[in-house]
Design an enzyme around this catalytic site. Structure first.
Site, PDB file in Angstrom:
ATOM      1  CE1 TYR A 149      76.609  -9.087 -21.140  1.00  0.00           C
ATOM      2  CE2 TYR A 149      74.316  -9.294 -20.485  1.00  0.00           C
ATOM      3  CZ  TYR A 149      75.386  -8.513 -20.865  1.00  0.00           C
ATOM      4  OH  TYR A 149      75.226  -7.153 -20.964  1.00  0.00           O
ATOM      5  CG  ASP A 319      81.194  -1.645 -36.099  1.00  0.00           C
ATOM      6  OD1 ASP A 319      80.625  -2.531 -36.749  1.00  0.00           O
ATOM      7  OD2 ASP A 319      82.346  -1.267 -36.330  1.00  0.00           O
ATOM      8  CG  ASP A 343      72.658  -5.702 -22.231  1.00  0.00           C
ATOM      9  OD1 ASP A 343      71.592  -5.082 -22.088  1.00  0.00           O
ATOM     10  OD2 ASP A 343      73.426  -5.938 -21.286  1.00  0.00           O
TER      11      ASP A 343
END
Length: 463
Positions: A149, A319, A343
């Site tokens: 980001y 994950d 996020d």
């Protein structure tokens, strides 16, 4: 007399009548803000009987700012947040095309709001797609200024992409770019300083609030020098700065083994914590033995099961975390992670407890005191001016803001009001359509129900 919030060596200094800048927001923002500000003012009035009040003043950003000034993010808005430290905002339209890619990201980067704070908890009665949403009680510390980001990227086939690919291939010997001529290229900066200040804030929060654990969520098994470094720096910081208050997960195994089997050798302990010990190289075995011996030296402060009462420091691959927050939510408490992981994770968790429409958020620099509390959802323009949408995200962000200011009594009233309104099944359309026996209310009416369920320490509007 209204004055600004300031930062002192001992922390935030909040006057009884602070100035608070707010950005109304685009799309549904005006509807949501009108409902939310009434809740904030009612909570403050009831909690303090008129001895405290907030002086709100509007600053512009997004579509409203562009229409008024030709600028999506005017300097005056940034100046107001710099001066008054604490503010709140609704959802903003992101400009399409060139210029600022995201106003939300721009505010975070310009003001160096390095913590994105996202508490996720369940309100009884909220519709949820999971069996045990009440198990979700987590606080996410998402690094806000680095990672993908940061926006350091070049479009495919642009001169910048070609130059960077040529440098990587020619100077750095990179051979893993599959289709170099047509690849867009982005840089993923993850620094020691950026990681440590985020992780430090998470640990301090967990200790202050009496939380059980801090989990570093990362993909360090693949990205070893960025996400793996984040994990390693986190463990090192916890050990260096919070040694007596914390214990790592592997240290609990070592200390637990030693207490369960007195006289256990370091090598036997090493075999218990690493089942593959006998297949390791001599150097790897030595490293595990050193780890065991270091943990056993903690017995003066952590022995005799005292480690069980310490703040647990652990890590989890990103994950598997996204699976386990569904299947083993109680295993997670405070989470520290990088920008992109955070996020994904915060929105996935929000879905478990009612959706992003009721998810609060904050962007904070704990060093300077600057903080912007915000809606975590979009502008939903098709519902603009219909007095329809759920104002919960901004209302709960305001609750976070009041708590950050030290006005915990007012914050507690908002939580009580939200609990009461949802418990009575008087909810906006997003919840009503999924709840049996619910009463549909408008955005503004939901605010009324929250205020009604606050309870009263003083009459609303007392001054």
């Amino acid at each position: 007399m209204p004055t600004s919030i300031t930062m002192t060596p001992s922390g935030l200094s909040v006057p009884d009548e602070p100035y608070i800048p707010y950005i109304e927001g685009d799309g549904t923002g005006p509807d949501i803000w009108r409902a939310s500000v009434r809740v904030f003012d009612a909570a403050v009035a009831r909690a303090y009987g008129g001895k405290r009040r907030i002086h709100w003043f509007e600053v512009l950003a997004g579509e409203k700012a562009f229409n008024a000034t030709g600028n999506w993010l005017p300097d005056a808005t940034l100046d107001a947040f710099r001066k008054h430290l604490v503010g709140i905002k609704g959802p903003l339209t992101t400009p399409v095309g060139g210029g600022i890619r995201s106003l939300n990201v721009a505010l975070r980067q310009i003001l160096d709001l390095y913590v994105c704070l996202r508490p996720v908890r369940y309100f009884k009665g909220v519709p949820s797609p999971v069996k045990r949403p009440e198990d979700v009680d987590m606080v996410i510390f998402r690094e806000n200024t680095e990672d993908i980001y940061a926006g350091v990227e070049w479009e495919a086939e642009s001169d910048g992409a070609k130059k960077l690919v040529a440098f990587l291939q020619g100077e750095m010997g990179v051979k893993k770019i599959r289709f170099p001529a047509t690849s867009g290229v982005g840089i993923k900066p993850v620094s020691r300083e950026g990681s440590e200040r985020l992780i430090r804030a998470a640990i301090e929060y967990a200790l202050r609030e009496g939380r059980r654990s801090v989990t570093f969520v990362h993909k360090g098994n693949i990205m070893k020098f960025t996400e793996g470094a984040f994990r390693d720096w986190g463990y090192a910081l916890a050990s260096r700065e919070f040694r007596e208050q914390t214990v790592s997960e592997r240290e609990t195994w070592i200390l637990g083994n030693a207490e369960a089997k007195p006289g256990l050798s370091a090598e036997e302990n090493a075999r218990m914590i690493d089942p593959g010990y006998d297949m390791m190289t001599p150097e790897q075995r030595s490293a595990v033995i050193a780890e065991v011996e270091a943990a056993l030296r903690l017995r003066a402060t952590h022995g005799e099961s005292r480690w069980k009462k310490k703040l647990l420091i652990r890590d989890s691959i990103a994950d598997i975390t996204l699976q386990q927050v569904l299947t083993r939510a109680k295993d997670f408490d405070v989470i520290a992670t990088m920008n992109l992981n955070g996020d994904y994770l915060s929105d996935a968790l929000a879905a478990q407890v009612g959706g992003i429409g009721i998810a609060p958020g904050a962007n904070i620099n704990y060093s300077t005191g600057h903080a912007i509390f915000e809606a975590t959802h979009g502008t939903a323009p098709k519902y603009a001016n219909l007095d329809k949408v759920n104002p919960g995200s901004v209302i709960l962000s305001g609750e976070m803001m009041l708590r950050y200011m030290g006005w915990v009594e007012a914050a507690d009233l908002i939580i009580a009001g939200m609990d009461g309104a949802i418990g009575a099944r008087t909810v906006t359309y997003d919840f009503e359509r999924l709840m049996t026996g619910a009463t549909l209310v408008k955005c503004s009416e939901f605010a009324d129900r929250i205020i009604e369920h606050m309870g009263a320490a003083a009459p609303v509007g007392a001054a």
